[in-house]
Write an enzyme that holds these catalytic residues in place. Structure first.
Site, PDB file in Angstrom:
ATOM      1  N   ASN A  10      38.400  79.909  47.639  1.00  0.00           N
ATOM      2  CA  ASN A  10      37.864  78.793  48.148  1.00  0.00           C
ATOM      3  C   ASN A  10      36.796  79.407  49.017  1.00  0.00           C
ATOM      4  OD1 ASN A  10      37.491  76.593  50.083  1.00  0.00           O
ATOM      5  ND2 ASN A  10      39.688  76.585  50.428  1.00  0.00           N
ATOM      6  N   ARG A 100      38.135  76.316  44.177  1.00  0.00           N
ATOM      7  CA  ARG A 100      38.161  74.877  44.798  1.00  0.00           C
ATOM      8  C   ARG A 100      36.363  74.601  44.955  1.00  0.00           C
ATOM      9  NH1 ARG A 100      38.122  73.468  51.118  1.00  0.00           N
ATOM     10  NH2 ARG A 100      38.453  71.179  50.926  1.00  0.00           N
ATOM     11  N   HIS A 189      40.267  66.136  49.919  1.00  0.00           N
ATOM     12  CA  HIS A 189      41.743  66.871  49.928  1.00  0.00           C
ATOM     13  C   HIS A 189      42.469  66.182  48.692  1.00  0.00           C
ATOM     14  CE1 HIS A 189      41.512  66.243  54.707  1.00  0.00           C
ATOM     15  NE2 HIS A 189      41.367  67.595  54.267  1.00  0.00           N
ATOM     16  N   ARG A 250      36.640  65.696  64.168  1.00  0.00           N
ATOM     17  CA  ARG A 250      35.768  64.585  63.507  1.00  0.00           C
ATOM     18  C   ARG A 250      36.359  63.182  64.069  1.00  0.00           C
ATOM     19  NH1 ARG A 250      36.884  66.455  57.746  1.00  0.00           N
ATOM     20  NH2 ARG A 250      35.893  68.492  57.747  1.00  0.00           N
ATOM     21  N   GLU A 393      47.726  73.651  48.367  1.00  0.00           N
ATOM     22  CA  GLU A 393      46.493  73.413  47.449  1.00  0.00           C
ATOM     23  C   GLU A 393      46.255  74.435  46.515  1.00  0.00           C
ATOM     24  OE1 GLU A 393      43.500  70.851  50.017  1.00  0.00           O
ATOM     25  OE2 GLU A 393      44.985  72.125  51.104  1.00  0.00           O
TER      26      GLU A 393
END
Ligand code: AMP
Length: 412
Positions: A10, A100, A189, A250, A393
């Site tokens: 990742n 990823r 996601h 965010r 993940e």
């Protein structure tokens, strides 16, 4: 002997997270992180979870600091650490590297074996994911240099959401302009939403194709999805990961005119507004903290700013739960996941409080009970199950990568 190991990478703009998994038993062999790439005080933290001579049960961690000039140096450091544990990238046991990749646009709806054309397309998508795709590509190119003969697979964050109907995926703006600039809702996601929605069905002892799930991925980034019979039909993030729920830093949803207002009246540039909404908003903007543990501690001490931040976070979450209930019509399970979803009993309780009329309830004792596997927190016999499902993940990326290169189906 067949190769059964998969290295999951990742790659971010200044960091590389990695995990080496063995798909014969889905065990994690090593995990690590290289941080502050490009800076003088780079750092690598590497943990051997299971040695090559068999599980020894004792994780060993090494940490070193020093300049990591670029992603090439970072991946070489990863290769070196793995080698020191007898798990080198030159091992015949390594079947593939799974990357990823954040943005797959409309084109990539499945894990994809990487070739030159795929690299070019990921590059073409960079304008819609300027922070992520270029970094992901650097990881891919560097890994290709290290092991040019090894299959490399891209697993896209957007892919699971590609099944969204046009009614959910389109913004109501001029179609020609939208299409010219690829403006639509992609969602993110996706690897987590795919994994968690399947695991939630499994927890109920049912096939994913038989159940409707609302997944609430509440981490530092946060998103919700509505999954009908294993296929995503709606999700809260859009063109970028800025839309939707209140997150750690965010804003999530706001009137788009806020942006024009801040530019015209506030004199801010587009980059300044971008930075405000992505880095200085959400929980951190509201109360100065983005860690839910700290926020709850402050709420318990009577801190008003923290209490308001918590209320705004939960209010938005409840709106999405209600909306996705309406999108799905019937819901079998609501699944909480990621750092906040897996650990914060107060968030879970507040998100579903007073929704018994919709069949939604949280059992106070089950909600507070510690646990680290998938578990139900709704009262026994409740019409709609409520679950905590830890996301994974890396395992999902490794499984999809291994499946693609070996053809051996991986049910997780
Ligand atoms: P993630 O992005 O999934 O790693 O989630 C990170 C976030 O999870 C942190 O910023 C915290 O807000 C939250 N978190 C982690 N552990 C806990 C905990 N024990 N209780 C509440 N929130 C937590």
């Amino acid at each position: 002997m067949t190769a059964t190991r998969v290295l999951v990478l990742n790659t971010g703009s200044s960091s590389v997270k990695y995990q080496l998994l063995d798909m014969s038993d889905r065990s994690r062999l090593a995990v690590g992180l290289v941080e502050r790439i490009g800076e003088r005080n780079g750092r690598i933290r590497h943990t051997l979870v299971h040695g090559p001579d068999g599980p020894d049960g004792s994780a060993r961690t090494r940490e070193s600091t020093g300049p990591v000039p670029d992603h090439g140096a970072a991946l070489e450091a990863v290769a070196e650490e793995l080698s020191r544990d007898g798990l080198g990238l030159d091992s015949p046991d390594l079947a593939a590297i799974g990357h990823r990749v954040v943005h797959g646009g409309k084109r990539f709806t499945e894990p994809t074996l990487i070739d030159t054309a795929v690299v070019d397309e990921i590059e073409r998508l960079s304008p819609v994911a300027p922070l992520h795709n270029p970094a992901n590509l650097t990881g891919i190119r560097t890994a290709q240099k290290l092991r040019p003969d090894l299959p490399q697979v891209a697993v896209f964050d957007t892919a699971f959401h590609a099944t969204m109907p046009e009614a959910a995926a389109r913004y109501a703006i001029d179609v020609e302009t939208a299409d010219r600039h690829r403006v639509r809702r992609y969602g993110f996601h996706g690897t987590s939403h795919a994994f968690v929605s399947r695991a939630a069905a499994e927890l109920l002892g049912r096939e994913p194709s038989e159940v409707n799930v609302i997944v609430l991925h509440l981490g530092n980034g946060a998103s919700a999805s509505a999954v009908r019979g294993g296929r995503c039909v709606e999700t809260s993030m859009g063109l970028t990961p800025l839309e939707g729920l209140v997150m750690g830093t965010r804003s999530g949803d706001l009137d788009p005119a806020v942006v024009f207002h801040l530019m015209r009246v506030g004199g801010m540039t587009a980059d300044e507004v971008d930075e405000l909404l992505n880095k200085r908003s959400g929980l951190v903007g509201l109360c100065g903290d983005n860690d839910m543990r700290e926020i709850r501690r402050r709420v318990d001490e009577g801190d008003e700013a923290a209490a308001l931040a918590f209320d705004i976070y939960v209010h938005r979450l409840r709106k999405y739960i209600g909306a996705y209930y309406a999108v799905l019509g019937t819901v079998d399970v609501v699944a909480f996941t990621a750092g906040v979803g897996e650990n914060s009993a107060p968030v879970r309780a507040a998100a579903l409080a007073g929704l018994e009329g919709l069949g939604l309830a949280v059992d106070e004792e089950l909600n507070r009970a510690p646990g680290d596997g998938p578990r139900l927190i709704s009262p026994p016999g409740a019409p709609v199950a409520v679950a905590v499902v830890p996301t994974d993940e890396e395992l999902e990326i490794a499984a999809r990568t291994y499946e693609l290169v070996t053809g051996v189906r991986q049910t997780l």
